[in-house]
Design a protein around this motif. Structure first.
Motif, PDB file in Angstrom:
ATOM      1  N   ARG A  63       0.810  -1.221   0.000  1.00 40.13           N
ATOM      2  CA  ARG A  63       0.000   0.000   0.000  1.00 40.13           C
ATOM      3  C   ARG A  63       0.843   1.270   0.000  1.00 40.13           C
ATOM      4  NH1 ARG A  63      -5.031   0.499   1.303  1.00 40.13           N
ATOM      5  NH2 ARG A  63      -5.043  -1.389   2.559  1.00 40.13           N
ATOM      6  N   PRO A  64       1.860   1.417   0.867  1.00 44.28           N
ATOM      7  CA  PRO A  64       2.635   2.668   0.864  1.00 44.28           C
ATOM      8  C   PRO A  64       3.392   2.902  -0.440  1.00 44.28           C
ATOM      9  CG  PRO A  64       3.068   1.407   2.852  1.00 44.28           C
ATOM     10  CD  PRO A  64       2.271   0.514   1.942  1.00 44.28           C
ATOM     11  N   LEU A  65       3.786   1.846  -1.106  1.00 43.14           N
ATOM     12  CA  LEU A  65       4.571   1.988  -2.324  1.00 43.14           C
ATOM     13  C   LEU A  65       3.708   2.128  -3.568  1.00 43.14           C
ATOM     14  CD1 LEU A  65       7.387   1.958  -3.646  1.00 43.14           C
ATOM     15  CD2 LEU A  65       7.141  -0.526  -3.851  1.00 43.14           C
ATOM     16  N   LEU A  66       2.668   1.299  -3.680  1.00 43.14           N
ATOM     17  CA  LEU A  66       1.894   1.230  -4.923  1.00 43.14           C
ATOM     18  C   LEU A  66       0.488   1.807  -4.815  1.00 43.14           C
ATOM     19  CD1 LEU A  66       3.057  -2.309  -6.053  1.00 43.14           C
ATOM     20  CD2 LEU A  66       3.898  -0.082  -6.832  1.00 43.14           C
ATOM     21  N   GLY A  67       0.078   2.226  -3.644  1.00 44.87           N
ATOM     22  CA  GLY A  67      -1.191   2.918  -3.501  1.00 44.87           C
ATOM     23  C   GLY A  67      -2.360   2.047  -3.081  1.00 44.87           C
ATOM     24  N   GLU A  68      -3.430   2.739  -2.760  1.00 44.78           N
ATOM     25  CA  GLU A  68      -4.644   2.113  -2.232  1.00 44.78           C
ATOM     26  C   GLU A  68      -5.288   1.152  -3.223  1.00 44.78           C
ATOM     27  OE1 GLU A  68      -7.748   0.834  -0.114  1.00 44.78           O
ATOM     28  OE2 GLU A  68      -6.127   2.046   0.717  1.00 44.78           O
ATOM     29  N   ARG A  69      -5.421   1.550  -4.467  1.00 43.93           N
ATOM     30  CA  ARG A  69      -6.146   0.709  -5.427  1.00 43.93           C
ATOM     31  C   ARG A  69      -5.422  -0.603  -5.695  1.00 43.93           C
ATOM     32  NH1 ARG A  69      -7.020   0.475 -11.477  1.00 43.93           N
ATOM     33  NH2 ARG A  69      -8.992  -0.647 -11.670  1.00 43.93           N
ATOM     34  N   VAL A  70      -4.113  -0.561  -5.884  1.00 40.34           N
ATOM     35  CA  VAL A  70      -3.358  -1.785  -6.126  1.00 40.34           C
ATOM     36  C   VAL A  70      -3.477  -2.701  -4.906  1.00 40.34           C
ATOM     37  CG1 VAL A  70      -1.073  -2.779  -6.559  1.00 40.34           C
ATOM     38  CG2 VAL A  70      -1.780  -0.701  -7.758  1.00 40.34           C
ATOM     39  N   ALA A  71      -3.334  -2.134  -3.710  1.00 40.47           N
ATOM     40  CA  ALA A  71      -3.461  -2.937  -2.488  1.00 40.47           C
ATOM     41  C   ALA A  71      -4.861  -3.554  -2.384  1.00 40.47           C
ATOM     42  CB  ALA A  71      -3.165  -2.079  -1.258  1.00 40.47           C
ATOM     43  N   ARG A  72      -5.876  -2.769  -2.710  1.00 40.06           N
ATOM     44  CA  ARG A  72      -7.255  -3.279  -2.643  1.00 40.06           C
ATOM     45  C   ARG A  72      -7.474  -4.409  -3.645  1.00 40.06           C
ATOM     46  NH1 ARG A  72      -9.682   1.248  -3.110  1.00 40.06           N
ATOM     47  NH2 ARG A  72      -9.975   1.196  -5.350  1.00 40.06           N
ATOM     48  N   LEU A  73      -6.984  -4.262  -4.859  1.00 36.15           N
ATOM     49  CA  LEU A  73      -7.135  -5.312  -5.870  1.00 36.15           C
ATOM     50  C   LEU A  73      -6.420  -6.591  -5.438  1.00 36.15           C
ATOM     51  CD1 LEU A  73      -6.655  -3.217  -9.140  1.00 36.15           C
ATOM     52  CD2 LEU A  73      -8.783  -4.234  -8.301  1.00 36.15           C
ATOM     53  N   VAL A  74      -5.229  -6.457  -4.884  1.00 36.19           N
ATOM     54  CA  VAL A  74      -4.486  -7.634  -4.411  1.00 36.19           C
ATOM     55  C   VAL A  74      -5.257  -8.324  -3.296  1.00 36.19           C
ATOM     56  CG1 VAL A  74      -2.398  -8.373  -3.175  1.00 36.19           C
ATOM     57  CG2 VAL A  74      -2.221  -6.831  -5.139  1.00 36.19           C
ATOM     58  N   ARG A  75      -5.785  -7.535  -2.380  1.00 39.43           N
ATOM     59  CA  ARG A  75      -6.529  -8.089  -1.250  1.00 39.43           C
ATOM     60  C   ARG A  75      -7.800  -8.792  -1.709  1.00 39.43           C
ATOM     61  NH1 ARG A  75      -6.856  -3.708   1.401  1.00 39.43           N
ATOM     62  NH2 ARG A  75      -8.862  -3.093   0.626  1.00 39.43           N
ATOM     63  N   LEU A  76      -8.530  -8.177  -2.637  1.00 39.58           N
ATOM     64  CA  LEU A  76      -9.836  -8.716  -3.032  1.00 39.58           C
ATOM     65  C   LEU A  76      -9.753  -9.855  -4.039  1.00 39.58           C
ATOM     66  CD1 LEU A  76     -11.848  -5.383  -3.248  1.00 39.58           C
ATOM     67  CD2 LEU A  76     -11.960  -7.129  -1.464  1.00 39.58           C
ATOM     68  N   GLN A  77      -8.622 -10.058  -4.689  1.00 36.64           N
ATOM     69  CA  GLN A  77      -8.509 -11.126  -5.678  1.00 36.64           C
ATOM     70  C   GLN A  77      -8.249 -12.491  -5.048  1.00 36.64           C
ATOM     71  OE1 GLN A  77      -5.425 -12.973  -6.609  1.00 36.64           O
ATOM     72  NE2 GLN A  77      -4.518 -12.043  -4.794  1.00 36.64           N
ATOM     73  N   ALA A  78      -7.955 -12.526  -3.774  1.00 36.08           N
ATOM     74  CA  ALA A  78      -7.598 -13.781  -3.117  1.00 36.08           C
ATOM     75  C   ALA A  78      -8.737 -14.790  -3.210  1.00 36.08           C
ATOM     76  CB  ALA A  78      -7.251 -13.533  -1.656  1.00 36.08           C
ATOM     77  N   PRO A  79      -8.419 -16.028  -3.598  1.00 38.06           N
ATOM     78  CA  PRO A  79      -9.463 -17.052  -3.671  1.00 38.06           C
ATOM     79  C   PRO A  79     -10.166 -17.251  -2.326  1.00 38.06           C
ATOM     80  CG  PRO A  79      -7.434 -17.851  -4.662  1.00 38.06           C
ATOM     81  CD  PRO A  79      -7.119 -16.533  -4.006  1.00 38.06           C
ATOM     82  N   HIS A  80      -9.401 -17.221  -1.261  1.00 34.69           N
ATOM     83  CA  HIS A  80      -9.958 -17.330   0.088  1.00 34.69           C
ATOM     84  C   HIS A  80      -9.527 -16.092   0.837  1.00 34.69           C
ATOM     85  CE1 HIS A  80     -10.892 -21.390  -0.947  1.00 34.69           C
ATOM     86  NE2 HIS A  80      -9.629 -21.626  -1.225  1.00 34.69           N
ATOM     87  N   ARG A  81     -10.383 -15.094   0.803  1.00 36.68           N
ATOM     88  CA  ARG A  81     -10.036 -13.825   1.430  1.00 36.68           C
ATOM     89  C   ARG A  81      -9.782 -14.017   2.909  1.00 36.68           C
ATOM     90  NH1 ARG A  81     -14.702 -10.754  -1.592  1.00 36.68           N
ATOM     91  NH2 ARG A  81     -13.783 -10.798  -3.633  1.00 36.68           N
ATOM     92  N   PRO A  82      -8.821 -13.293   3.449  1.00 35.15           N
ATOM     93  CA  PRO A  82      -8.494 -13.419   4.867  1.00 35.15           C
ATOM     94  C   PRO A  82      -9.621 -12.892   5.737  1.00 35.15           C
ATOM     95  CG  PRO A  82      -7.338 -11.565   3.910  1.00 35.15           C
ATOM     96  CD  PRO A  82      -8.030 -12.278   2.778  1.00 35.15           C
ATOM     97  N   THR A  83      -9.729 -13.433   6.919  1.00 40.43           N
ATOM     98  CA  THR A  83     -10.724 -12.935   7.855  1.00 40.43           C
ATOM     99  C   THR A  83     -10.065 -11.842   8.683  1.00 40.43           C
ATOM    100  OG1 THR A  83     -10.099 -14.740   9.314  1.00 40.43           O
ATOM    101  CG2 THR A  83     -12.088 -15.039   8.008  1.00 40.43           C
ATOM    102  N   ASP A  84     -10.047 -10.669   8.134  1.00 42.92           N
ATOM    103  CA  ASP A  84      -9.496  -9.512   8.824  1.00 42.92           C
ATOM    104  C   ASP A  84     -10.452  -8.346   8.641  1.00 42.92           C
ATOM    105  OD1 ASP A  84      -9.100  -8.611   6.245  1.00 42.92           O
ATOM    106  OD2 ASP A  84      -6.933  -8.795   6.300  1.00 42.92           O
ATOM    107  N   ALA A  85      -9.988  -7.177   8.921  1.00 42.67           N
ATOM    108  CA  ALA A  85     -10.855  -5.996   8.857  1.00 42.67           C
ATOM    109  C   ALA A  85     -11.379  -5.749   7.450  1.00 42.67           C
ATOM    110  CB  ALA A  85     -10.082  -4.770   9.340  1.00 42.67           C
ATOM    111  N   TYR A  86     -10.717  -6.288   6.431  1.00 42.03           N
ATOM    112  CA  TYR A  86     -11.117  -6.035   5.060  1.00 42.03           C
ATOM    113  C   TYR A  86     -11.989  -7.132   4.471  1.00 42.03           C
ATOM    114  CZ  TYR A  86      -7.573  -2.479   5.360  1.00 42.03           C
ATOM    115  OH  TYR A  86      -6.831  -1.395   5.732  1.00 42.03           O
ATOM    116  N   ALA A  87     -12.249  -8.182   5.214  1.00 40.44           N
ATOM    117  CA  ALA A  87     -12.980  -9.311   4.656  1.00 40.44           C
ATOM    118  C   ALA A  87     -14.351  -8.893   4.138  1.00 40.44           C
ATOM    119  CB  ALA A  87     -13.119 -10.411   5.697  1.00 40.44           C
TER     120      ALA A  87
END
Length: 158
Positions: A63-87
């Motif tokens: 996120r600090p290097l590549l920005g919010e959108r790239v981080a969000r896309l990486v997070r949301l593309q996961a086949p099994h999204r993590p159970t964290d604040a962003y789930a």
């Protein structure tokens, strides 16, 4: 940036390169989507002290290097999204981009796909990182001549 490049070199199956190459062909103007494809496998490349690997950690690390959108896309593309604040986080305007990233990720194993070399992607990584560093700008790195859309958070070194 150098640390990220070194980490991406450890992707022996070139999953990131193949995914990014597919996205470059299908969405040539969406630079952030292409970079998300390149770095989407960071979760499996990062090893925490307890051996756990999470997409959330990978997304937060870029996120600090590549920005919010790239981080969000990486997070949301996961086949099994993590159970964290962003789930429960919704894709918002990026619903189609997340679906496209998932499709490219799943298709990246195709035999004969010429993905090029990692060094070819460094200028684009730097372009997206520069867009993310622009403080307070709600734009997007899709158009390098326009307003960048990235993190409004202050830049912190990788």
């Amino acid at each position: 940036m150098l640390e990220l490049m070194e980490l991406l070199r450890t992707d022996l199956g070139d999953r990131g390169l193949r995914t990014a190459a597919l996205l470059r062909r299908s969405h040539p103007f969406d630079k952030e989507l292409q970079i998300a494809g390149l770095v989407h496998c960071l979760g499996s490349l990062l090893r925490l002290s307890d051996g756990a690997v999470t997409v959330g950690v990978a997304a937060e690390s870029i996120r600090p290097l590549l920005g919010e959108r790239v981080a969000r896309l990486v997070r949301l593309q996961a086949p099994h999204r993590p159970t964290d604040a962003y789930a429960g986080h919704r894709c918002g305007d990026d619903t189609e981009a997340v679906a496209t990233l998932c499709q490219a990720r799943d298709s990246a194993g195709a035999a004969g796909l010429d993905a090029g070399v990692l060094e070819d992607w460094q200028p684009l990584l730097e372009l997206v990182a520069a867009g993310a560093r622009r403080a307070g700008s709600p734009g997007n790195a899709r158009d390098p001549l326009g307003s960048p859309r990235g993190s409004s958070r202050p830049y912190r070194a990788w």
